[in-house]
Design an enzyme around this catalytic site. Structure first.
Site, PDB file in Angstrom:
ATOM      1  N   ASN A  71      -6.907   4.297   6.751  1.00  0.00           N
ATOM      2  CA  ASN A  71      -7.860   3.851   7.782  1.00  0.00           C
ATOM      3  C   ASN A  71      -7.958   4.870   8.915  1.00  0.00           C
ATOM      4  O   ASN A  71      -9.013   5.018   9.539  1.00  0.00           O
ATOM      5  CB  ASN A  71      -7.434   2.492   8.348  1.00  0.00           C
ATOM      6  CG  ASN A  71      -7.476   1.394   7.286  1.00  0.00           C
ATOM      7  OD1 ASN A  71      -8.048   1.574   6.217  1.00  0.00           O
ATOM      8  ND2 ASN A  71      -6.877   0.259   7.591  1.00  0.00           N
ATOM      9  N   GLU A 172     -11.564   3.485   1.711  1.00  0.00           N
ATOM     10  CA  GLU A 172     -11.843   2.031   1.747  1.00  0.00           C
ATOM     11  C   GLU A 172     -13.132   1.705   2.498  1.00  0.00           C
ATOM     12  O   GLU A 172     -13.142   0.842   3.385  1.00  0.00           O
ATOM     13  CB  GLU A 172     -10.652   1.274   2.359  1.00  0.00           C
ATOM     14  CG  GLU A 172      -9.417   1.354   1.502  1.00  0.00           C
ATOM     15  CD  GLU A 172      -8.289   0.410   1.913  1.00  0.00           C
ATOM     16  OE1 GLU A 172      -8.342  -0.183   3.011  1.00  0.00           O
ATOM     17  OE2 GLU A 172      -7.337   0.277   1.126  1.00  0.00           O
ATOM     18  N   TYR A 243      -2.379  -3.607  -3.668  1.00  0.00           N
ATOM     19  CA  TYR A 243      -1.142  -4.032  -3.004  1.00  0.00           C
ATOM     20  C   TYR A 243      -0.794  -5.439  -3.489  1.00  0.00           C
ATOM     21  O   TYR A 243      -1.688  -6.269  -3.690  1.00  0.00           O
ATOM     22  CB  TYR A 243      -1.332  -4.062  -1.483  1.00  0.00           C
ATOM     23  CG  TYR A 243      -1.458  -2.682  -0.858  1.00  0.00           C
ATOM     24  CD1 TYR A 243      -0.342  -1.863  -0.732  1.00  0.00           C
ATOM     25  CD2 TYR A 243      -2.676  -2.213  -0.392  1.00  0.00           C
ATOM     26  CE1 TYR A 243      -0.440  -0.602  -0.139  1.00  0.00           C
ATOM     27  CE2 TYR A 243      -2.791  -0.956   0.200  1.00  0.00           C
ATOM     28  CZ  TYR A 243      -1.670  -0.157   0.324  1.00  0.00           C
ATOM     29  OH  TYR A 243      -1.768   1.083   0.906  1.00  0.00           O
ATOM     30  N   GLU A 291      -3.646   4.205  -3.524  1.00  0.00           N
ATOM     31  CA  GLU A 291      -2.757   3.395  -2.677  1.00  0.00           C
ATOM     32  C   GLU A 291      -2.291   2.246  -3.543  1.00  0.00           C
ATOM     33  O   GLU A 291      -3.105   1.437  -3.987  1.00  0.00           O
ATOM     34  CB  GLU A 291      -3.481   2.847  -1.438  1.00  0.00           C
ATOM     35  CG  GLU A 291      -3.761   3.877  -0.384  1.00  0.00           C
ATOM     36  CD  GLU A 291      -4.334   3.268   0.902  1.00  0.00           C
ATOM     37  OE1 GLU A 291      -3.954   2.131   1.267  1.00  0.00           O
ATOM     38  OE2 GLU A 291      -5.173   3.930   1.532  1.00  0.00           O
ATOM     39  N   GLN A 353       3.380   3.770   1.311  1.00  0.00           N
ATOM     40  CA  GLN A 353       3.292   5.156   1.712  1.00  0.00           C
ATOM     41  C   GLN A 353       4.631   5.837   1.429  1.00  0.00           C
ATOM     42  O   GLN A 353       5.393   5.319   0.626  1.00  0.00           O
ATOM     43  CB  GLN A 353       2.898   5.235   3.188  1.00  0.00           C
ATOM     44  CG  GLN A 353       1.507   4.602   3.435  1.00  0.00           C
ATOM     45  CD  GLN A 353       0.938   4.848   4.835  1.00  0.00           C
ATOM     46  OE1 GLN A 353       1.491   5.582   5.633  1.00  0.00           O
ATOM     47  NE2 GLN A 353      -0.187   4.210   5.143  1.00  0.00           N
TER      48      GLN A 353
HETATM   49  O1  AHR Z   1      -1.519   1.996   3.652  1.00  0.00           O
HETATM   50  C1  AHR Z   1      -1.880   1.235   4.758  1.00  0.00           C
HETATM   51  C2  AHR Z   1      -3.379   1.012   4.841  1.00  0.00           C
HETATM   52  O2  AHR Z   1      -3.765   0.224   3.748  1.00  0.00           O
HETATM   53  C3  AHR Z   1      -4.266   2.223   4.733  1.00  0.00           C
HETATM   54  O3  AHR Z   1      -4.476   2.858   5.953  1.00  0.00           O
HETATM   55  C4  AHR Z   1      -5.555   1.648   4.239  1.00  0.00           C
HETATM   56  O4  AHR Z   1      -6.296   2.572   3.486  1.00  0.00           O
HETATM   57  C5  AHR Z   1      -5.129   0.427   3.443  1.00  0.00           C
HETATM   58  O5  AHR Z   1      -5.844  -0.692   3.799  1.00  0.00           O
END
Ligand code: AHR
Length: 508
Positions: A71, A172, A243, A291, A353
């Site tokens: 983001n 995103e 996620y 991600e 991350q």
């Molecule tokens: O990884 C954390 C955040 O998750 C990132 O900045 C974004 O791309 C996603 O929503």
């Protein structure tokens, strides 16, 4: 009961792509500042990077690192982060309600990436900015010399181009939380125009279009279709973010997260195929799962977001420093199994991350750095998965889940080189250890090693590694493995992720 697996060495799915073991450093929370970089830390190198964290990164073994967001990138002005440090502006980062000092920028990150031995995957800002800046950043980064931007880089201390190959076209852009959020039409247009211009400047680059932020977005599938209708001709990959978290104590569904990832990849793959066919394009577009991780988003929304909304703007505040349990590690291991299994479609993947922010590595300012539980499935897979990914047939008990229906209790994938066969296995049952019989094929001569991540003696599925107990959870030897001819037997502990390495054809 027992599970049966047959490994088919004759029909590999695809070669193991080293870029499957990528990670992500965003200017967010303490990922950069007091994460990889802390000039006052006792282990700091002369360039300010933490040697203790760097050593852990090398041990983790990522191949490619996405940077600088996330983001964050959608409001980022790259020019702020180059040139003499004293002249770099301090800016508000509206994505994470933080203050960005720009002390670490493109040059410093590239220096760190070189030390860590990783490739850079650079994202451009298509939120507040557009083609002109994307092209300028690429020229600054990759053009040899003789133009204002390339000479600016040289004057800033980097004579040779950085040679960045992989470029993300924004981040995103389907999410309403994104700075400069766009409709699929708007984004498809800016992606193709930026991408075209960027490839005119440097035809050697690979471009990643921004796909869906997650497969639960109502526009999942249709977003990709529209974006690719515009940009298929110019892009090489399209991203998927994924996620997972345990919701309301529903561990069975959480442990089946890989099934959801398999399904999301299959949906993306069919959209890619249909779009390429409709346009008569003879090319491949890979899925960049750039991600993925366990992220307790419910906690983020309830707790972590609050400091961001107090009106206080702070430098590198603590944001989403999730502490990972054994259960989380088993899920991360099973997501790696899914990524490997889908190697014919997934071209890259980035554990999001790397340090502190939903990360396998944690560090404290002026304090220690340690491995979270999730460190191990990643490091062990990145170290062992080589050669080809093999197909296999799995017959397993079923586990009922509320989110994904009935799923295999045992999931697995295998890779092989000429002299080694490696099995990655997960037991999704919280209670039942499971005997597994595996037909590994001829020429398998010995068990080289076998280890597992499972609740430690005296621990539970919630046990985590902390600053005080950094080694509460570590891989343990898997002692139940036996090889007889071409049959391997193993008892997988309840709630476990395991890796077994076998010698092939007289190479023991
Ligand atoms: O990884 C954390 C955040 O998750 C990132 O900045 C974004 O791309 C996603 O929503």
């Amino acid at each position: 009961m027992s599970a049966h697996i047959r490994v088919d060495r004759s029909t590999p799915i695809a070669p193991v792509a080293s870029r499957l073991f990528g990670s992500f450093v965003e200017h967010m929370g303490r990922s950069v500042y007091t994460g990889i970089y802390e000039p006052t830390h006792p282990t700091a190198l002369p360039n300010g990077f933490r040697a203790d964290v760097l050593e852990l990164v090398k041990e983790l073994g990522p191949s490619i690192i996405r940077y600088p967001g996330g983001n964050f990138v959608s409001g980022f002005r790259w020019e702020d982060s180059v040139g003499p440090r004293a002249e770099r502006p301090v800016r508000l980062d509206a994505a994470w309600h933080s203050v960005e000092t720009n002390e670490v920028g493109l040059h410093e990150f590239a220096e760190w990436a070189e030390l860590a031995g990783v490739e850079i995957m650079q994202a451009v800002n298509l939120g507040t900015r557009g083609l002109e800046d994307a092209a300028a950043l690429l020229e600054y980064t990759n053009h040899r010399g003789g133009t204002a931007l390339a000479e600016q880089r040289r004057a800033n201390g980097r004579d040779e181009p950085f040679g960045v190959t992989v470029w993300c076209l924004g981040n995103e852009m389907d999410g309403p939380w994104q700075i400069g959020h766009k409709t699929a039409e708007e984004y498809g247009r800016i992606a193709v125009e930026s991408g075209r211009l960027m490839k005119w400047i440097d035809p050697s680059i690979e471009l990643v279009a921004a796909g869906s932020s997650n497969s639960e977005m109502p526009s999942f599938g249709s977003w990709e279709r529209t974006v690719l209708e515009h940009s298929a001709e110019v892009v090489d990959h399209i991203s998927l973010h994924a996620y997972f978290e345990e919701r309301d104590g529903d561990a069975a569904s959480f442990l089946a997260s890989a099934v959801e990832l398999d399904r999301a990849i299959a949906t993306m793959a069919s959209v890619i195929d249909e779009t390429l066919a409709a346009q008569g394009l003879d090319k491949t577009i890979g899925i960049s799962v750039d991600e993925w991780n366990v992220w307790y988003l419910e906690r983020f929304n309830a707790v972590d977001k609050e400091p961001l909304l107090t009106g206080v703007w702070a430098e590198h505040p603590r944001i989403i420093e999730d502490e990972y349990s054994v259960t989380d590690a088993v899920v991360v291991g099973s997501l790696l199994i899914s990524l490997l299994r889908n190697s014919d479609r997934v071209s890259m993947a980035n554990l999001a991350q790397l340090v502190n922010v939903i990360a396998p590595i944690r560090s404290e300012p002026n304090g220690p750095a340690w491995r979270q539980t999730t460190f191990y499935p990643f490091s062990l897979t990145a170290a062992a998965a080589r050669g080809d990914v093999l197909s296999m047939k799995i017959d397993s008990e079923q586990v009922p889940t509320s989110r994904s229906g009935d799923v295999d209790q045992i999931d697995a994938v295998a890779t092989a080189t000429e002299d080694e066969l490696v099995l990655f296995l997960v037991n999704r049952s919280l209670e039942r250890a499971e005997p597994v019989t595996i037909d590994v094929g001829d020429g398998t001569t010995a068990v080289r090693s076998a280890s597992t991540i499972t609740p430690p003696v005296g621990g539970t599925r919630f046990t985590a590694n902390t600053a005080d107990r950094p080694e509460a959870v570590t891989p343990m030897p898997l002692t139940t493995v036996a090889l007889e001819g071409s049959t391997l037997t193993v008892e997988l502990p309840a709630l476990s992720w395991s890796v077994i390495r076998l010698s092939l054809a007289g190479q023991a």
